[in-house]
Design a protein around this motif. Structure first.
Motif, PDB file in Angstrom:
ATOM      1  N   PHE A 156      17.792   1.416  28.743  1.00 44.80           N
ATOM      2  CA  PHE A 156      18.158   1.197  27.353  1.00 44.80           C
ATOM      3  C   PHE A 156      19.167   0.058  27.208  1.00 44.80           C
ATOM      4  CE2 PHE A 156      16.143   5.256  26.985  1.00 44.80           C
ATOM      5  CZ  PHE A 156      15.673   5.335  25.683  1.00 44.80           C
ATOM      6  N   ALA A 157      19.569  -0.540  28.313  1.00 48.80           N
ATOM      7  CA  ALA A 157      20.554  -1.622  28.285  1.00 48.80           C
ATOM      8  C   ALA A 157      19.985  -2.854  27.587  1.00 48.80           C
ATOM      9  CB  ALA A 157      20.969  -1.980  29.709  1.00 48.80           C
ATOM     10  N   ARG A 158      20.866  -3.693  27.053  1.00 49.65           N
ATOM     11  CA  ARG A 158      20.455  -4.945  26.413  1.00 49.65           C
ATOM     12  C   ARG A 158      19.985  -5.953  27.452  1.00 49.65           C
ATOM     13  NH1 ARG A 158      24.175  -7.854  24.348  1.00 49.65           N
ATOM     14  NH2 ARG A 158      22.899  -8.924  22.797  1.00 49.65           N
ATOM     15  N   ARG A 159      20.502  -5.860  28.654  1.00 48.42           N
ATOM     16  CA  ARG A 159      20.081  -6.741  29.735  1.00 48.42           C
ATOM     17  C   ARG A 159      19.691  -5.915  30.960  1.00 48.42           C
ATOM     18  NH1 ARG A 159      21.490 -12.156  28.886  1.00 48.42           N
ATOM     19  NH2 ARG A 159      23.100 -12.524  27.314  1.00 48.42           N
ATOM     20  N   ALA A 160      18.637  -6.345  31.626  1.00 51.02           N
ATOM     21  CA  ALA A 160      18.276  -5.755  32.920  1.00 51.02           C
ATOM     22  C   ALA A 160      18.959  -6.599  33.982  1.00 51.02           C
ATOM     23  CB  ALA A 160      16.765  -5.752  33.103  1.00 51.02           C
ATOM     24  N   SER A 161      20.210  -6.298  34.235  1.00 51.83           N
ATOM     25  CA  SER A 161      21.036  -7.205  35.024  1.00 51.83           C
ATOM     26  C   SER A 161      22.228  -6.453  35.603  1.00 51.83           C
ATOM     27  CB  SER A 161      21.533  -8.347  34.121  1.00 51.83           C
ATOM     28  OG  SER A 161      22.463  -9.170  34.784  1.00 51.83           O
ATOM     29  N   PRO A 162      22.771  -6.947  36.710  1.00 54.60           N
ATOM     30  CA  PRO A 162      23.995  -6.346  37.236  1.00 54.60           C
ATOM     31  C   PRO A 162      25.238  -6.697  36.429  1.00 54.60           C
ATOM     32  CG  PRO A 162      23.335  -8.202  38.579  1.00 54.60           C
ATOM     33  CD  PRO A 162      22.221  -7.968  37.610  1.00 54.60           C
ATOM     34  N   VAL A 163      25.121  -7.664  35.502  1.00 60.87           N
ATOM     35  CA  VAL A 163      26.258  -8.058  34.670  1.00 60.87           C
ATOM     36  C   VAL A 163      25.841  -8.018  33.202  1.00 60.87           C
ATOM     37  CG1 VAL A 163      27.329  -9.475  36.455  1.00 60.87           C
ATOM     38  CG2 VAL A 163      25.665 -10.511  34.910  1.00 60.87           C
ATOM     39  N   VAL A 167      13.922  -8.820  24.443  1.00 62.12           N
ATOM     40  CA  VAL A 167      13.430  -9.555  23.280  1.00 62.12           C
ATOM     41  C   VAL A 167      12.858  -8.591  22.237  1.00 62.12           C
ATOM     42  CG1 VAL A 167      12.995 -11.672  24.565  1.00 62.12           C
ATOM     43  CG2 VAL A 167      11.170  -9.965  24.365  1.00 62.12           C
ATOM     44  N   ASN A 168      12.944  -7.304  22.503  1.00 56.60           N
ATOM     45  CA  ASN A 168      12.586  -6.284  21.514  1.00 56.60           C
ATOM     46  C   ASN A 168      13.402  -5.028  21.799  1.00 56.60           C
ATOM     47  OD1 ASN A 168      10.952  -5.220  23.787  1.00 56.60           O
ATOM     48  ND2 ASN A 168       9.467  -6.749  23.161  1.00 56.60           N
ATOM     49  N   PRO A 169      13.711  -4.256  20.779  1.00 60.19           N
ATOM     50  CA  PRO A 169      14.509  -3.043  20.998  1.00 60.19           C
ATOM     51  C   PRO A 169      13.668  -1.945  21.655  1.00 60.19           C
ATOM     52  CG  PRO A 169      13.864  -3.199  18.708  1.00 60.19           C
ATOM     53  CD  PRO A 169      13.421  -4.486  19.359  1.00 60.19           C
ATOM     54  N   PRO A 170      14.311  -0.928  22.210  1.00 55.33           N
ATOM     55  CA  PRO A 170      13.562   0.175  22.810  1.00 55.33           C
ATOM     56  C   PRO A 170      12.594   0.804  21.813  1.00 55.33           C
ATOM     57  CG  PRO A 170      15.869   0.305  23.434  1.00 55.33           C
ATOM     58  CD  PRO A 170      15.771  -0.774  22.395  1.00 55.33           C
ATOM     59  N   LEU A 225       5.536   4.045  25.381  1.00 56.88           N
ATOM     60  CA  LEU A 225       6.286   3.028  26.111  1.00 56.88           C
ATOM     61  C   LEU A 225       7.599   2.753  25.397  1.00 56.88           C
ATOM     62  CD1 LEU A 225       6.251   0.953  28.475  1.00 56.88           C
ATOM     63  CD2 LEU A 225       5.447  -0.727  26.797  1.00 56.88           C
ATOM     64  N   ILE A 226       8.696   2.923  26.105  1.00 63.19           N
ATOM     65  CA  ILE A 226      10.015   2.581  25.568  1.00 63.19           C
ATOM     66  C   ILE A 226      10.228   1.077  25.665  1.00 63.19           C
ATOM     67  CG2 ILE A 226      12.499   2.898  25.895  1.00 63.19           C
ATOM     68  CD1 ILE A 226      11.815   5.741  26.929  1.00 63.19           C
ATOM     69  N   GLY A 227       9.756   0.496  26.740  1.00 63.26           N
ATOM     70  CA  GLY A 227       9.864  -0.951  26.929  1.00 63.26           C
ATOM     71  C   GLY A 227       9.849  -1.293  28.398  1.00 63.26           C
ATOM     72  N   HIS A 228       9.239  -2.445  28.736  1.00 63.13           N
ATOM     73  CA  HIS A 228       9.146  -2.928  30.103  1.00 63.13           C
ATOM     74  C   HIS A 228       8.462  -1.876  30.983  1.00 63.13           C
ATOM     75  CE1 HIS A 228       9.899  -5.638  33.358  1.00 63.13           C
ATOM     76  NE2 HIS A 228      10.609  -4.745  34.030  1.00 63.13           N
ATOM     77  N   ALA A 229       9.205  -1.131  31.782  1.00 61.82           N
ATOM     78  CA  ALA A 229       8.600  -0.104  32.638  1.00 61.82           C
ATOM     79  C   ALA A 229       9.132   1.288  32.322  1.00 61.82           C
ATOM     80  CB  ALA A 229       8.850  -0.438  34.106  1.00 61.82           C
ATOM     81  N   SER A 230       9.749   1.453  31.162  1.00 64.33           N
ATOM     82  CA  SER A 230      10.344   2.737  30.770  1.00 64.33           C
ATOM     83  C   SER A 230       9.381   3.506  29.861  1.00 64.33           C
ATOM     84  CB  SER A 230      11.657   2.520  30.017  1.00 64.33           C
ATOM     85  OG  SER A 230      12.563   1.749  30.773  1.00 64.33           O
ATOM     86  N   TYR A 231       9.113   4.740  30.231  1.00 64.33           N
ATOM     87  CA  TYR A 231       8.194   5.578  29.475  1.00 64.33           C
ATOM     88  C   TYR A 231       8.820   6.935  29.178  1.00 64.33           C
ATOM     89  CZ  TYR A 231       3.825   2.965  30.701  1.00 64.33           C
ATOM     90  OH  TYR A 231       2.818   2.051  30.849  1.00 64.33           O
ATOM     91  N   LEU A 232       8.299   7.577  28.130  1.00 68.71           N
ATOM     92  CA  LEU A 232       8.455   9.011  27.928  1.00 68.71           C
ATOM     93  C   LEU A 232       7.082   9.636  28.084  1.00 68.71           C
ATOM     94  CD1 LEU A 232      10.029  11.601  27.061  1.00 68.71           C
ATOM     95  CD2 LEU A 232       9.401  11.016  24.701  1.00 68.71           C
ATOM     96  N   PHE A 233       6.957  10.542  29.049  1.00 69.06           N
ATOM     97  CA  PHE A 233       5.743  11.323  29.240  1.00 69.06           C
ATOM     98  C   PHE A 233       6.001  12.727  28.713  1.00 69.06           C
ATOM     99  CE2 PHE A 233       5.370   8.708  33.362  1.00 69.06           C
ATOM    100  CZ  PHE A 233       4.742   7.653  32.699  1.00 69.06           C
ATOM    101  N   GLN A 234       5.170  13.191  27.806  1.00 67.97           N
ATOM    102  CA  GLN A 234       5.255  14.561  27.302  1.00 67.97           C
ATOM    103  C   GLN A 234       3.958  15.272  27.662  1.00 67.97           C
ATOM    104  OE1 GLN A 234       6.447  13.291  23.096  1.00 67.97           O
ATOM    105  NE2 GLN A 234       7.884  14.989  23.431  1.00 67.97           N
ATOM    106  N   VAL A 235       4.070  16.327  28.444  1.00 70.80           N
ATOM    107  CA  VAL A 235       2.882  17.034  28.909  1.00 70.80           C
ATOM    108  C   VAL A 235       3.242  18.485  29.205  1.00 70.80           C
ATOM    109  CG1 VAL A 235       3.285  16.260  31.306  1.00 70.80           C
ATOM    110  CG2 VAL A 235       1.001  17.013  30.607  1.00 70.80           C
TER     111      VAL A 235
END
Length: 353
Positions: A118-125, A133-136, A97-107
């Motif tokens: 990877f943005a600091r905010r999940a936002s349009p601005v 509240v935590n880094p990737p 898990l990278i964070g929130h809903a971001s994953y790396l799948f290796q298969v």
């Protein structure tokens, strides 16, 4: 800007992250993202599920803001796991898990990112809206060669345009997204090539892996007037190492989408399911599962293993930061399931199977 004004901007940015701005948008005669034939889930202007719930109104939004009881989040919520440095290739199955809903799948020797943010905010601005509240869980510089990027839908906590554009320039991956999202992504890099598909269609990712786009009980919006004008999806990955079912966001609904996955693909080896951003239920239930819903989905799927995401990185709704983990433990106990059957992942945490 005065404090009240800043809070108003921040609140609006949070709602827009969830696609909520545009509740009162007037019907437009043209879809800016997709033009195609009508179908059982596209009316020529907007996409919909079979039992699409009514769109929330500005009155509903005002009611949430007026009556909601949001629990405070800490400014920092560091993961107990160190940032992962993935191997270049994995032949079996490795998930981080990278964070929130971001994953790396290796298969099977392929490296697949899903909804990379990877943005600091999940936002349009950049100056307001949900802030990490935590880094990737993987530093961008530590990513292995990326073969494919899968996008489930266009909400800002799932589609980070600048990150996908950077990945395109650095890795030239195969990018797969539901109908209409190619127009959005090319707005960040006009050279980007995106393979778009409808529900029920698939894309070959190489090495015997196929990504199948399947329905989710959710919706889409990027701005003021584009509600449900781009499609959203879940993904089923059929691989030489088994079936992996991934949902970025969904409501449980009547369970049909999960029964259909099991009927079509068999019980998955792995299911990655959202467990957060669910309060208040009267507002969020149609589009976001809570942990009890997610446990029911696991049972309907019959998956060997479930991993939980969509919690603990961006504050989007009213529940406290650790409530999803507590509620998941309660739901697993109530269902007489082993705690290790469904793990709530933290950034940097690795599952191998």
């Amino acid at each position: 800007m005065k404090k009240r004004g800043l809070l108003t901007v921040a609140s609006a940015a949070t709602v827009m992250t969830l696609g909520g701005v545009g509740y009162a948008a007037h019907r437009r005669g043209r879809n800016p993202y997709y033009r195609g034939p009508k179908s059982d889930h596209f009316d020529g202007l907007r996409f919909h599920t079979a039992d699409q719930p009514p769109d929330k109104s500005l009155g509903d939004l005002a009611r949430w803001r007026r009556t909601g009881k949001p629990e405070a989040w800490p400014a920092r919520f560091p993961s107990p796991f160190p940032a992962d440095k993935p191997p270049e290739r994995v032949e079996d199955f490795r998930v981080v898990l990278i964070g929130h809903a971001s994953y790396l799948f290796q298969v099977a020797g392929r490296n697949i990112l899903v909804d990379p943010v990877f943005a600091r905010r999940a936002s349009p601005v950049r100056f307001a809206g949900p802030k990490r509240v935590n880094p990737p869980g993987i530093a961008y510089a530590d990513l292995p060669p990326i073969d494919a990027v899968l996008i489930t839908h266009n909400h800002y906590d799932h589609l980070d345009g600048p990150t996908v554009a950077r990945l395109w320039q650095d890795h030239q991956p195969l990018i797969v997204a539901p109908l209409g999202n190619d127009a959005i992504l090319r707005g960040y890099d006009e050279t980007m090539h995106v393979e778009t598909r409808d529900w029920g269609e698939s894309v070959d990712l190489g090495s015997g892996i196929s990504a199948h786009l399947t329905p989710a009980n959710h919706w889409s919006a990027r701005g003021l007037n584009d509600r449900r004008m781009a499609l959203w999806c879940a993904f089923v990955l059929t691989t030489p190492r088994g079936v992996h079912y991934h949902v970025g966001d969904t409501g449980l609904g009547d369970g049909t989408i999960f029964r259909e996955i099991r009927a079509r693909f068999g019980p998955p080896r792995l299911a990655t399911l959202p467990i957060g951003a669910y309060e208040p239920r009267w507002f969020m239930q149609p589009q976001h599962m809570n942990p009890a819903d997610a446990v029911e989905a696991l049972q309907l799927l019959g998956a060997d293993q479930a991993l939980g995401h969509h919690w603990g990185t961006f504050k989007l709704t009213d529940e406290g930061i650790e409530r999803p983990v507590e509620a998941l433990a309660e739901a697993l106990t109530a269902a007489a399931l082993r705690p290790e059957r469904f793990l709530a992942l933290r950034p940097g945490q690795v599952w191998e199977g």
